[in-house]
Write a protein that holds these residues in place. Structure first.
Motif, PDB file in Angstrom:
ATOM      1  N   ILE A   1      15.928 -17.892  22.128  1.00 15.04           N
ATOM      2  CA  ILE A   1      15.515 -17.529  23.475  1.00 15.04           C
ATOM      3  C   ILE A   1      14.044 -17.867  23.677  1.00 15.04           C
ATOM      4  O   ILE A   1      13.163 -17.263  23.054  1.00 15.04           O
ATOM      5  N   ASP A   2      13.787 -18.823  24.560  1.00 14.97           N
ATOM      6  CA  ASP A   2      12.420 -19.214  24.878  1.00 14.97           C
ATOM      7  C   ASP A   2      12.172 -19.222  26.384  1.00 14.97           C
ATOM      8  O   ASP A   2      11.045 -19.045  26.818  1.00 14.97           O
ATOM      9  N   THR A   3      13.235 -19.432  27.165  1.00 15.74           N
ATOM     10  CA  THR A   3      13.124 -19.506  28.617  1.00 15.74           C
ATOM     11  C   THR A   3      14.147 -18.583  29.264  1.00 15.74           C
ATOM     12  O   THR A   3      15.042 -18.051  28.604  1.00 15.74           O
ATOM     13  N   HIS A   4      14.018 -18.422  30.577  1.00 17.44           N
ATOM     14  CA  HIS A   4      14.985 -17.602  31.309  1.00 17.44           C
ATOM     15  C   HIS A   4      16.381 -18.207  31.219  1.00 17.44           C
ATOM     16  O   HIS A   4      17.376 -17.477  31.106  1.00 17.44           O
ATOM     17  N   ALA A   5      16.470 -19.531  31.234  1.00 10.99           N
ATOM     18  CA  ALA A   5      17.771 -20.199  31.102  1.00 10.99           C
ATOM     19  C   ALA A   5      18.406 -19.886  29.746  1.00 10.99           C
ATOM     20  O   ALA A   5      19.615 -19.645  29.657  1.00 10.99           O
ATOM     21  N   ASP A   6      17.597 -19.888  28.687  1.00  3.26           N
ATOM     22  CA  ASP A   6      18.105 -19.529  27.356  1.00  3.26           C
ATOM     23  C   ASP A   6      18.677 -18.114  27.366  1.00  3.26           C
ATOM     24  O   ASP A   6      19.715 -17.844  26.769  1.00  3.26           O
TER      25      ASP A   6
ATOM     26  N   SER B   1       0.819  -1.212   0.000  1.00  3.38           N
ATOM     27  CA  SER B   1       0.000   0.000   0.000  1.00  3.38           C
ATOM     28  C   SER B   1       0.855   1.264   0.000  1.00  3.38           C
ATOM     29  O   SER B   1       0.368   2.343  -0.348  1.00  3.38           O
ATOM     30  N   ASN B   2       2.116   1.118   0.371  1.00  3.04           N
ATOM     31  CA  ASN B   2       3.044   2.253   0.364  1.00  3.04           C
ATOM     32  C   ASN B   2       4.051   2.164  -0.784  1.00  3.04           C
ATOM     33  O   ASN B   2       5.121   2.792  -0.742  1.00  3.04           O
ATOM     34  N   GLY B   3       3.712   1.343  -1.790  1.00  6.65           N
ATOM     35  CA  GLY B   3       4.519   1.269  -3.002  1.00  6.65           C
ATOM     36  C   GLY B   3       5.865   0.625  -2.855  1.00  6.65           C
ATOM     37  O   GLY B   3       6.792   0.946  -3.594  1.00  6.65           O
ATOM     38  N   ASP B   4       6.006  -0.321  -1.902  1.00 10.25           N
ATOM     39  CA  ASP B   4       7.321  -0.909  -1.662  1.00 10.25           C
ATOM     40  C   ASP B   4       7.242  -2.417  -1.455  1.00 10.25           C
ATOM     41  O   ASP B   4       7.904  -2.970  -0.588  1.00 10.25           O
ATOM     42  N   LEU B   5       6.404  -3.108  -2.240  1.00 17.53           N
ATOM     43  CA  LEU B   5       6.295  -4.557  -2.110  1.00 17.53           C
ATOM     44  C   LEU B   5       7.565  -5.215  -2.658  1.00 17.53           C
ATOM     45  O   LEU B   5       7.875  -5.094  -3.835  1.00 17.53           O
ATOM     46  N   PRO B   6       8.322  -5.949  -1.817  1.00 16.08           N
ATOM     47  CA  PRO B   6       9.569  -6.558  -2.285  1.00 16.08           C
ATOM     48  C   PRO B   6       9.338  -7.928  -2.910  1.00 16.08           C
ATOM     49  O   PRO B   6       8.293  -8.559  -2.683  1.00 16.08           O
ATOM     50  N   GLU B   7      10.320  -8.388  -3.662  1.00 17.26           N
ATOM     51  CA  GLU B   7      10.271  -9.752  -4.187  1.00 17.26           C
ATOM     52  C   GLU B   7      10.290 -10.759  -3.031  1.00 17.26           C
ATOM     53  O   GLU B   7       9.571 -11.751  -3.047  1.00 17.26           O
ATOM     54  N   TYR B   8      11.122 -10.477  -2.019  1.00 14.10           N
ATOM     55  CA  TYR B   8      11.228 -11.356  -0.854  1.00 14.10           C
ATOM     56  C   TYR B   8      11.082 -10.546   0.429  1.00 14.10           C
ATOM     57  O   TYR B   8      11.591  -9.431   0.542  1.00 14.10           O
ATOM     58  N   ILE B   9      10.397 -11.144   1.407  1.00 13.89           N
ATOM     59  CA  ILE B   9      10.366 -10.617   2.765  1.00 13.89           C
ATOM     60  C   ILE B   9      11.245 -11.546   3.607  1.00 13.89           C
ATOM     61  O   ILE B   9      11.186 -12.767   3.465  1.00 13.89           O
ATOM     62  N   VAL B  10      12.094 -10.972   4.450  1.00 16.88           N
ATOM     63  CA  VAL B  10      13.051 -11.760   5.232  1.00 16.88           C
ATOM     64  C   VAL B  10      12.690 -11.622   6.701  1.00 16.88           C
ATOM     65  O   VAL B  10      12.932 -10.590   7.327  1.00 16.88           O
ATOM     66  N   LEU B  11      12.090 -12.670   7.252  1.00 18.05           N
ATOM     67  CA  LEU B  11      11.655 -12.663   8.641  1.00 18.05           C
ATOM     68  C   LEU B  11      12.843 -12.921   9.564  1.00 18.05           C
ATOM     69  O   LEU B  11      13.559 -13.913   9.414  1.00 18.05           O
ATOM     70  N   LEU B  12      13.032 -12.013  10.529  1.00 10.94           N
ATOM     71  CA  LEU B  12      14.106 -12.125  11.519  1.00 10.94           C
ATOM     72  C   LEU B  12      13.467 -12.039  12.896  1.00 10.94           C
ATOM     73  O   LEU B  12      13.041 -10.960  13.317  1.00 10.94           O
ATOM     74  N   GLN B  13      13.375 -13.141  13.599  1.00  9.25           N
ATOM     75  CA  GLN B  13      12.740 -13.113  14.905  1.00  9.25           C
ATOM     76  C   GLN B  13      13.733 -12.604  15.958  1.00  9.25           C
ATOM     77  O   GLN B  13      14.902 -13.012  15.968  1.00  9.25           O
ATOM     78  N   PRO B  14      13.297 -11.737  16.862  1.00 13.00           N
ATOM     79  CA  PRO B  14      14.215 -11.130  17.825  1.00 13.00           C
ATOM     80  C   PRO B  14      14.758 -12.099  18.861  1.00 13.00           C
ATOM     81  O   PRO B  14      15.678 -11.753  19.609  1.00 13.00           O
ATOM     82  N   THR B  15      14.199 -13.305  18.896  1.00  8.05           N
ATOM     83  CA  THR B  15      14.670 -14.304  19.867  1.00  8.05           C
ATOM     84  C   THR B  15      15.911 -15.056  19.378  1.00  8.05           C
ATOM     85  O   THR B  15      16.306 -16.048  19.979  1.00  8.05           O
ATOM     86  N   SER B  16      16.510 -14.587  18.284  1.00  3.60           N
ATOM     87  CA  SER B  16      17.745 -15.191  17.759  1.00  3.60           C
ATOM     88  C   SER B  16      18.857 -14.141  17.755  1.00  3.60           C
ATOM     89  O   SER B  16      19.288 -13.689  16.692  1.00  3.60           O
ATOM     90  N   PRO B  17      19.360 -13.765  18.926  1.00  4.11           N
ATOM     91  CA  PRO B  17      20.324 -12.659  19.002  1.00  4.11           C
ATOM     92  C   PRO B  17      21.713 -12.989  18.493  1.00  4.11           C
ATOM     93  O   PRO B  17      22.494 -12.072  18.212  1.00  4.11           O
ATOM     94  N   MET B  18      22.054 -14.273  18.350  1.00  6.36           N
ATOM     95  CA  MET B  18      23.398 -14.655  17.902  1.00  6.36           C
ATOM     96  C   MET B  18      23.515 -14.683  16.382  1.00  6.36           C
ATOM     97  O   MET B  18      24.617 -14.796  15.845  1.00  6.36           O
TER      98      MET B  18
END
Length: 231
Positions: free
Chosen positions: A213-218, A93-110
């Motif tokens: 990261i899913d638990t406090h230990a993680d 809707s803002n004129g910026d549809l990409p060929e690919y969307i790259v999902l990066l979940q914040p629970t993967s800090p490494m």
């Protein structure tokens, strides 16, 4: 061919409350994903969140939060794919549809920028519908068992023809999804509402970079690893 990153961060985490902004390695967890995206080949990365607190932390780290996610897409049972499609609709809707969307979940800090770039290049080289990050499975599926109603162990899957104990070295390599990177062709994702097609490829990451990261230990383990990496 454009690649746009998407970091999804819901405010109402139940397993580990506040995990997306919990401190790890001296900074909010989500900041590590923002920084990796900024150093990668991605032309743009946006953050989808329903939380004003998360949005403020992301903006302070140089992240782009162009919209707030509606509450109906931030529930415990909201399919993640609906969150991605919502972001794609906003981009289009803002004129910026990409060929690919790259999902990066914040629970993967490494996860590193080099991991993102490797997955992006794999998508380009193979004209992939999707590239999903994996790592060597910590437990081989042939060793996994289930319990019947009486508590007896049963095979979870059919064993190979060889009998007796199978050493890991003679078993076929097995990989597990690590949740760190999903490179998804926008058109195919919309049509199929699925991450997987017959043109899905696996990008192999190291065990350390696959820390989730899913638990406090993680979180404690990630905090130590990130501090060691900085040193």
């Amino acid at each position: 061919m454009r690649f746009v990153g998407l970091i999804t961060a819901r405010g109402g985490s139940k397993g580990l409350p506040g995990k997306n902004t919990a401190l790890a390695g001296g900074k909010p967890l989500i900041n590590w994903s923002i920084e990796a995206a900024q150093k990668s080949l991605l032309e743009r990365t946006i953050i989808s969140t329903d939380s004003e607190d998360i949005a403020a932390i992301c903006r302070a780290a140089g992240g782009e939060v162009p919209f707030m996610r509606p509450a109906e897409l931030a529930q415990d049972d909201t399919p993640h794919i609906d969150v991605i499609l919502h972001a794609l609709d906003w981009l289009e809707s803002n004129g910026d549809l990409p060929e690919y969307i790259v999902l990066l979940q914040p629970t993967s800090p490494m996860r590193q920028a080099t991991d993102i770039d490797g997955a992006v290049r794999m998508a380009v080289d193979n004209d992939a519908d999707s590239v999903i990050s994996v790592f060597p499975a910590p437990v081989h599926p042939f060793w996994i068992r289930r319990l019947d109603a009486s508590g007896r162990l049963e095979d979870f899957m059919k064993w190979p023809e060889q009998s007796g104990y199978l050493r890991r070295q003679v078993l076929p390599p097995a990989y597990a999804l690590n949740g760190a990177i999903y490179v998804l062709r926008s058109r195919t994702l919309r049509e199929n509402r699925n991450y997987f097609t017959d043109k899905t490829f696996g990008y192999v990451m190291s065990e350390e970079n696959s820390t989730d990261i899913d638990t406090h230990a993680d979180l404690l383990v990630a905090d130590l690893l990130l501090k060691q990496r900085k040193e």
